[in-house]
Design a protein around this motif. Structure first.
Motif, PDB file in Angstrom:
ATOM      1  N   THR A  29      34.567  28.277 -33.588  1.00 41.12           N
ATOM      2  CA  THR A  29      34.646  29.531 -33.198  1.00 41.12           C
ATOM      3  C   THR A  29      35.812  29.909 -34.459  1.00 41.12           C
ATOM      4  O   THR A  29      36.086  30.896 -34.546  1.00 41.12           O
ATOM      5  CB  THR A  29      34.522  30.586 -32.665  1.00 41.12           C
ATOM      6  N   ASN A  30      37.247  29.279 -34.425  1.00 39.63           N
ATOM      7  CA  ASN A  30      38.383  29.885 -35.412  1.00 39.63           C
ATOM      8  C   ASN A  30      38.648  28.661 -36.184  1.00 39.63           C
ATOM      9  O   ASN A  30      40.157  28.108 -36.702  1.00 39.63           O
ATOM     10  CB  ASN A  30      39.658  30.469 -33.805  1.00 39.63           C
ATOM     11  N   HIS A  31      37.945  27.698 -36.903  1.00 37.18           N
ATOM     12  CA  HIS A  31      38.476  26.947 -37.284  1.00 37.18           C
ATOM     13  C   HIS A  31      38.917  27.244 -38.648  1.00 37.18           C
ATOM     14  O   HIS A  31      38.154  26.576 -39.545  1.00 37.18           O
ATOM     15  CB  HIS A  31      37.048  25.571 -36.812  1.00 37.18           C
ATOM     16  N   LYS A  32      39.969  27.856 -39.000  1.00 38.46           N
ATOM     17  CA  LYS A  32      40.518  27.964 -40.154  1.00 38.46           C
ATOM     18  C   LYS A  32      41.328  26.588 -40.450  1.00 38.46           C
ATOM     19  O   LYS A  32      41.700  26.702 -41.596  1.00 38.46           O
ATOM     20  CB  LYS A  32      41.156  29.170 -40.350  1.00 38.46           C
ATOM     21  N   TYR A  33      41.322  25.667 -40.044  1.00 33.01           N
ATOM     22  CA  TYR A  33      41.434  24.195 -40.640  1.00 33.01           C
ATOM     23  C   TYR A  33      41.128  23.817 -40.922  1.00 33.01           C
ATOM     24  O   TYR A  33      41.365  21.523 -40.963  1.00 33.01           O
ATOM     25  CB  TYR A  33      43.063  23.708 -39.092  1.00 33.01           C
ATOM     26  N   SER A  34      40.182  23.962 -41.564  1.00 34.08           N
ATOM     27  CA  SER A  34      38.743  22.642 -41.839  1.00 34.08           C
ATOM     28  C   SER A  34      39.553  22.937 -43.138  1.00 34.08           C
ATOM     29  O   SER A  34      38.857  21.402 -43.950  1.00 34.08           O
ATOM     30  CB  SER A  34      37.331  23.289 -41.801  1.00 34.08           C
ATOM     31  N   TYR A  35      40.860  22.256 -43.852  1.00 34.05           N
ATOM     32  CA  TYR A  35      41.550  21.800 -45.076  1.00 34.05           C
ATOM     33  C   TYR A  35      41.996  20.301 -44.583  1.00 34.05           C
ATOM     34  O   TYR A  35      41.645  19.214 -44.975  1.00 34.05           O
ATOM     35  CB  TYR A  35      42.528  22.523 -45.391  1.00 34.05           C
ATOM     36  N   THR A  36      41.328  20.493 -42.571  1.00 37.04           N
ATOM     37  CA  THR A  36      41.915  19.443 -42.347  1.00 37.04           C
ATOM     38  C   THR A  36      40.952  18.600 -41.806  1.00 37.04           C
ATOM     39  O   THR A  36      40.060  18.570 -41.782  1.00 37.04           O
ATOM     40  CB  THR A  36      42.667  18.941 -41.026  1.00 37.04           C
ATOM     41  N   VAL A  37      40.993  16.801 -42.592  1.00 37.29           N
ATOM     42  CA  VAL A  37      40.309  15.650 -43.061  1.00 37.29           C
ATOM     43  C   VAL A  37      40.895  14.819 -41.839  1.00 37.29           C
ATOM     44  O   VAL A  37      41.900  14.067 -42.040  1.00 37.29           O
ATOM     45  CB  VAL A  37      39.475  15.299 -43.920  1.00 37.29           C
ATOM     46  N   ALA A  38      39.094  13.774 -41.653  1.00 37.29           N
ATOM     47  CA  ALA A  38      40.220  12.349 -41.422  1.00 37.29           C
ATOM     48  C   ALA A  38      39.728  11.875 -42.119  1.00 37.29           C
ATOM     49  O   ALA A  38      38.837  11.561 -42.878  1.00 37.29           O
ATOM     50  CB  ALA A  38      38.938  12.358 -39.820  1.00 37.29           C
ATOM     51  N   VAL A  39      40.578  10.649 -42.089  1.00 35.45           N
ATOM     52  CA  VAL A  39      40.740   9.599 -43.831  1.00 35.45           C
ATOM     53  C   VAL A  39      40.558   8.043 -42.160  1.00 35.45           C
ATOM     54  O   VAL A  39      41.265   8.250 -41.339  1.00 35.45           O
ATOM     55  CB  VAL A  39      41.622   9.179 -44.007  1.00 35.45           C
ATOM     56  N   LEU A  40      38.919   7.103 -42.719  1.00 35.39           N
ATOM     57  CA  LEU A  40      38.291   6.587 -41.450  1.00 35.39           C
ATOM     58  C   LEU A  40      38.609   5.410 -42.709  1.00 35.39           C
ATOM     59  O   LEU A  40      37.877   5.207 -43.525  1.00 35.39           O
ATOM     60  CB  LEU A  40      36.654   7.466 -41.773  1.00 35.39           C
ATOM     61  N   ALA A  41      39.206   4.075 -42.097  1.00 33.29           N
ATOM     62  CA  ALA A  41      39.212   2.650 -42.222  1.00 33.29           C
ATOM     63  C   ALA A  41      38.618   1.559 -41.470  1.00 33.29           C
ATOM     64  O   ALA A  41      38.681   2.219 -40.109  1.00 33.29           O
ATOM     65  CB  ALA A  41      40.932   2.933 -43.079  1.00 33.29           C
ATOM     66  N   PRO A  42      38.972   0.478 -41.409  1.00 33.79           N
ATOM     67  CA  PRO A  42      38.442  -0.674 -40.530  1.00 33.79           C
ATOM     68  C   PRO A  42      38.957  -0.395 -39.024  1.00 33.79           C
ATOM     69  O   PRO A  42      38.928  -0.260 -38.109  1.00 33.79           O
ATOM     70  CB  PRO A  42      38.441  -1.675 -41.456  1.00 33.79           C
ATOM     71  N   VAL A  43      40.191  -0.303 -39.484  1.00 31.43           N
ATOM     72  CA  VAL A  43      41.335  -0.207 -38.234  1.00 31.43           C
ATOM     73  C   VAL A  43      41.704   1.256 -37.886  1.00 31.43           C
ATOM     74  O   VAL A  43      42.032   1.300 -36.308  1.00 31.43           O
ATOM     75  CB  VAL A  43      42.178  -1.442 -38.627  1.00 31.43           C
ATOM     76  N   ILE A  90      30.341  22.677 -48.843  1.00 36.03           N
ATOM     77  CA  ILE A  90      31.412  23.464 -48.901  1.00 36.03           C
ATOM     78  C   ILE A  90      30.970  24.943 -47.570  1.00 36.03           C
ATOM     79  O   ILE A  90      31.506  24.995 -46.985  1.00 36.03           O
ATOM     80  CB  ILE A  90      32.105  24.079 -49.998  1.00 36.03           C
ATOM     81  N   SER A  91      29.940  25.228 -48.334  1.00 38.06           N
ATOM     82  CA  SER A  91      28.798  25.967 -47.314  1.00 38.06           C
ATOM     83  C   SER A  91      28.407  25.650 -46.036  1.00 38.06           C
ATOM     84  O   SER A  91      28.861  26.301 -44.819  1.00 38.06           O
ATOM     85  CB  SER A  91      28.410  27.241 -48.201  1.00 38.06           C
ATOM     86  N   THR A  92      27.841  25.200 -46.241  1.00 43.10           N
ATOM     87  CA  THR A  92      27.227  24.682 -45.109  1.00 43.10           C
ATOM     88  C   THR A  92      28.432  24.457 -43.300  1.00 43.10           C
ATOM     89  O   THR A  92      28.041  23.998 -42.878  1.00 43.10           O
ATOM     90  CB  THR A  92      26.344  23.353 -45.199  1.00 43.10           C
ATOM     91  N   TYR A  93      29.387  23.096 -43.601  1.00 45.12           N
ATOM     92  CA  TYR A  93      30.165  22.791 -43.365  1.00 45.12           C
ATOM     93  C   TYR A  93      31.761  23.689 -42.884  1.00 45.12           C
ATOM     94  O   TYR A  93      32.705  23.369 -42.057  1.00 45.12           O
ATOM     95  CB  TYR A  93      30.463  21.074 -43.576  1.00 45.12           C
ATOM     96  N   ALA A  94      31.136  24.790 -43.891  1.00 42.31           N
ATOM     97  CA  ALA A  94      32.702  25.071 -43.841  1.00 42.31           C
ATOM     98  C   ALA A  94      33.401  24.984 -43.988  1.00 42.31           C
ATOM     99  O   ALA A  94      34.664  24.940 -43.496  1.00 42.31           O
ATOM    100  CB  ALA A  94      32.905  26.032 -42.514  1.00 42.31           C
ATOM    101  N   ILE A  95      33.473  24.289 -45.156  1.00 42.44           N
ATOM    102  CA  ILE A  95      34.793  23.303 -45.462  1.00 42.44           C
ATOM    103  C   ILE A  95      36.306  24.078 -46.486  1.00 42.44           C
ATOM    104  O   ILE A  95      35.541  25.230 -47.514  1.00 42.44           O
ATOM    105  CB  ILE A  95      34.747  21.785 -46.174  1.00 42.44           C
ATOM    106  N   LYS A  96      37.200  24.624 -46.199  1.00 40.55           N
ATOM    107  CA  LYS A  96      38.074  24.554 -46.853  1.00 40.55           C
ATOM    108  C   LYS A  96      39.335  23.742 -47.603  1.00 40.55           C
ATOM    109  O   LYS A  96      39.049  22.143 -47.141  1.00 40.55           O
ATOM    110  CB  LYS A  96      38.861  25.427 -45.903  1.00 40.55           C
ATOM    111  N   THR A  97      39.804  24.334 -49.232  1.00 41.72           N
ATOM    112  CA  THR A  97      40.880  23.747 -49.386  1.00 41.72           C
ATOM    113  C   THR A  97      42.240  24.264 -49.326  1.00 41.72           C
ATOM    114  O   THR A  97      42.372  25.365 -48.639  1.00 41.72           O
ATOM    115  CB  THR A  97      40.643  23.203 -51.134  1.00 41.72           C
TER     116      THR A  97
END
Length: 248
Positions: A22-36, A114-121
């Motif tokens: 409900t307060n996810h204003k930090y949706s510019y933050t992403v996870a970078v997924l790698a093998p390890v 972007i709309s569906t997942y409420a993603i921000k830059t």
């Protein structure tokens, strides 16, 4: 290409608070997924993510995915493949100078995604701009574990770090700081980054000013010899713009 979860978690913010849906204003933050390992990153437009060289060094684009649009790194978001890893050509593995990398998504995030997942830059601090005054609080966010025992939180963690003067930081890290680095932390020592949480974005006044790079203390009173050091975005922004222009 799909990378199986769970990945080995990076240690992240200790003493932080949950970022709820409900307060996810930090949706510019992403996870970078790698093998390890899982790192963090900052989405700067619909096709480019900033993280650290130390997160993706020696990897191929096919080994990396970006996970966006959720306060959890393992559910409710969207995965995007990466087709280019651009590492700063002057990265120095001995002292982590220029510890910055641009990830180019194989396909841009669509307006629907972007709309569906409420993603921000997130906008970036301008090239050559000054850091916020010492003592100013900035927001840091990450998905990883919250202590050295790799305890995983259910959701993204958020904390506020205080900026330190170059003299304060240099005193604890003699001859290790360069013009691409600065320190920020919590003087009380309760809020902190923990080792290996590469790429966690540090934001002030809705501008990305840093990415967590090295030297975390995981709960020691800051500043200290292990206080978090961030890559200074304003010092590498001209190079970032060049990369974006060449990959758009």
């Amino acid at each position: 290409m799909s990378l199986a979860l769970p990945v080995t978690p990076a240690q992240a913010i200790s003493g932080g608070s949950d970022v709820t849906s409900t307060n996810h204003k930090y949706s510019y933050t992403v996870a970078v997924l790698a093998p390890v390992i899982m790192c963090a990153g900052a989405l700067i437009d619909n096709r480019h993510v900033l993280t650290t060289v130390t997160c993706v060094n020696y990897l191929e684009p096919s080994e990396v995915e970006v996970y966006a649009g959720s306060n959890k790194y393992y559910a409710d978001g969207i995965r995007k493949e990466v087709n280019r890893l651009t590492l700063h050509p002057n990265f120095n593995s001995a002292n982590f100078d220029n510890n910055i990398a641009v990830l180019t998504l194989a396909s841009p995030l669509t307006p629907k995604e972007i709309s569906t997942y409420a993603i921000k830059t997130i906008s970036r601090a301008a090239a050559g701009s000054r850091l916020p005054p010492a003592g100013t609080l900035s927001d840091v966010t990450s998905y990883g574990a919250i202590d050295p025992n790799y305890t995983l939180p259910d959701v993204m963690q958020h904390a506020q770090f205080s900026n330190y003067t170059p003299a304060q930081c240099q005193a604890y890290k003699p001859n290790r700081l360069t013009g691409t680095m600065f320190c920020a932390g919590d003087k009380a020592g309760f809020k902190d980054a923990c080792p290996a949480d590469q790429g966690a974005p540090l934001v002030y006044a809705e501008k990305l000013i840093g990415l967590y790079s090295w030297g975390s203390s995981c709960g020691l009173v800051a500043p200290n010899p292990s206080s978090p050091v961030f890559t200074r975005i304003s010092s590498v922004n001209t190079w970032i713009n060049t990369v974006i222009a060449s990959t758009s």
